[in-house]
Every structure is written in structure tokens, then in C-alpha cells.
Write an enzyme that holds these catalytic residues in place. Structure first.
Site, PDB file in Angstrom:
ATOM      1  N   SER A 165       1.176  -1.098  -0.339  1.00 56.04           N
ATOM      2  CA  SER A 165       0.058  -0.258  -0.230  1.00 56.04           C
ATOM      3  C   SER A 165       0.651   1.611   0.221  1.00 56.04           C
ATOM      4  CB  SER A 165      -1.001   0.097   0.890  1.00 56.04           C
ATOM      5  OG  SER A 165      -0.314   0.046   2.772  1.00 56.04           O
ATOM      6  N   SER A 178       1.060   3.322   2.167  1.00 60.78           N
ATOM      7  CA  SER A 178       1.817   4.009   3.439  1.00 60.78           C
ATOM      8  C   SER A 178       2.773   2.473   3.884  1.00 60.78           C
ATOM      9  CB  SER A 178       0.183   3.749   4.706  1.00 60.78           C
ATOM     10  OG  SER A 178      -0.216   2.476   4.500  1.00 60.78           O
ATOM     11  N   CYS A 179       2.682   0.969   3.371  1.00 56.87           N
ATOM     12  CA  CYS A 179       3.317   0.501   3.648  1.00 56.87           C
ATOM     13  C   CYS A 179       5.315   0.994   4.159  1.00 56.87           C
ATOM     14  CB  CYS A 179       3.380  -0.994   2.931  1.00 56.87           C
ATOM     15  SG  CYS A 179       4.688  -2.218   3.273  1.00 56.87           S
ATOM     16  N   GLY A 180       5.339  -0.271   4.846  1.00 59.01           N
ATOM     17  CA  GLY A 180       6.764   0.251   5.209  1.00 59.01           C
ATOM     18  C   GLY A 180       7.642  -1.262   6.360  1.00 59.01           C
TER      19      GLY A 180
END
Length: 262
Positions: free
Chosen positions: A108, A110-112
Site C-alpha cells: 500500500s 503507507s507500507c513500510g
């Protein structure tokens, strides 16, 4: 693609009186697949624009370019770039970097990476930052206001994050926007990398949202001396900053700021 794309939609707006039809500008969000030396390493949702910077910055943050030189970045796919709608980018190096460990699947915007165990891993792969003159609190506090007028996509849509670079006085040097916070930072870092301007010693990284672990990790990997965020940092981000020797400021709003690591 030089900058992000937007689209116009006809919407219904209710302002307390009546519902009326009017146009609205929305940010475009599309997947970008990143290939490193013919290996698919990630697919992320992003705002199209500055895609080469995003791909380079992402590979740098993951540590896959350590000891390697970028030879070429290009749009690619099974056919002409237009066939893949410019949503596949290939980073080609001299092959001297470590083998990549791909992030499989679609991530996504906002993925991390996350998790407390990552702090020890960072300490094993990244050296403490060299000592530099700390930024004045007043200069850090003024960064969001100075950046605001440069955030054109946010002004048009209200739906994107920004990352930027300032000098020691807080003067903006570079701004990038994206629907994903980490993408915006990767675009900034990628631009500096392609300009042979890393490590970013004596420069400050600005993020328009919170200072998460990943924001601190990316700032450390790029060699920034300071990180300033409009919102709060996480506890792990503060631990990362203190371990790195990275000056960290949060809640930078209306000329005020809280310093969490100096």
C-alpha cells in the site's frame, strides 16, 4: 513523467444549504513495479511522476545499491512503456551491489518495514552519522510554513504527502509529493542520489506527516543531519534518531516545535 497527475470529477457538494454539482480535482493513484537488474523487487501504490527518483530512492533505502553504481533507469515491461502505462521502472546497475531481497506482492501507499527488532538491524548496517552543527530550533519550526507554498498537488487535491530538503537555515531546496509518505521521501532521496548529493550531511529532511520508524530509517540511510515532521514521531523513531545521531523534531506547527533527539 515530471510531476504528479490529477483528474477532474463532477461531485455533489453539500454546504449546509443545498446539494449542488461541481467539479473537484483528485490525485491519481497507480501501482509502480520496480525492477532492479531484472529482478522484480517491489510494487507500490504511488502518485505517477518522478518515478525514476522513486525507484532509485527505494533501492537506496533498502541497501541494495551499496557499492553499486546506477547505469541506467528506464520504463520497461513486456513491450513499449506505453503498453504498461509507464507503471514499470527498471534500475540497472553495474552488478556490484548485494543481491536484493524483494518485497513480494502489492504494497500500500503507507507500507513500510516495522518492528523493534529492526533497530538492531539498522545499527548493524548503518554507521552513526558524523557530528554536525545542530539546526536552530527556530529554523526547524519554520520549515512547514516555508514548504507549504511549494506543495502544489496538496493545494489542488488535499490528498498527498510532501517530503522536502532544506539547508541549515531552513531554506527549501527540493520538494516532492506523493499519495504515499514513504514514496515522497524516496523521490527526494532518489533525486539527491542521481545528483550525486548523498550523503545529505548538514541538510534537513522534512515530512508533512508523522515521523515513523521508516522515516527515521530513510533519513539515516541518506545521511541527513536532521528530520522534522509536522506530526508526532513514534517511540521507535525517536530511538532510531538517538542511535543514529539524527536531530529529530516533531509537531512543527505555527512556528513551534518539539525536539525529541538532538
Amino acid at each position: 513523467m515530471a510531476r504528479g497527475r490529477t483528474e477532474r470529477f463532477i461531485t455533489g457538494r453539500f454546504d449546509g444549504g443545498s446539494l449542488r454539482r461541481e467539479p473537484d480535482t483528485l490525485i491519481v493513484e497507480e501501482p509502480l513495479s520496480i525492477r532492479l537488474d531484472d529482478t522484480l523487487v517491489a510494487t507500490t501504490m504511488r502518485t505517477p511522476g518522478h518515478d525514476f527518483e522513486l525507484a532509485a530512492g527505494f533501492c537506496h533505502a533498502e541497501g541494495w545499491l551499496e557499492g553499486a553504481a546506477i547505469r541506467r533507469i528506464r520504463y520497461c515491461g513486456e513491450g513499449p512503456p506505453v503498453d504498461s502505462e509507464f507503471n514499470v521502472v527498471s534500475v540497472e546497475t553495474d552488478g556490484e551491489g548485494p543481491p536484493p531481497a524483494p518485497r513480494l506482492g502489492i504494497t500500500s501507499s503507507s507500507c513500510g518495514i516495522c518492528g523493534a527488532e529492526a533497530l538492531d538491524r539498522l545499527g548493524e548496517t548503518l554507521a552513526p552519522l558524523p557530528a554536525t552543527e545542530p539546526f536552530e530550533a527556530a529554523a526547524l519550526a519554520a520549515v512547514p510554513e516555508r514548504m507549504r507554498g511549494l506543495q502544489e498537488l496538496f493545494a489542488a487535491t488535499g490528498a498527498v504527502h510532501a517530503a522536502g530538503v532544506t539547508d541549515a537555515s531552513g531554506e527549501p531546496l527540493l520538494v516532492r509529493e506523493d499519495i504515499g509518505r514513504h514514496n515522497a521521501v524516496d523521490k527526494v532521496v532518489g533525486r539527491l542520489l542521481l545528483d550525486d548529493a548523498l550523503p545529505a550531511a548538514s541538510l534537513c529532511l522534512y515530512v508533512s506527516g508523522r515521523a515513523s520508524f521508516e522515516m527515521a530509517q530513510k533519513a539515516w540511510a541518506a545521511g541527513f543531519s536532521a528530520l522534522v515532521a509536522v506530526s508526532a514521531p513514534s517511540a521507535l523513531a525517536v530511538q532510531v534518531a538517538r542511535r543514529a545521531g539524527l536531530q529529530l523534531g516533531g509537531f512543527a506547527r505555527n512556528g513551534t516545535i518539539r525536539i525529541y533527539a538532538d
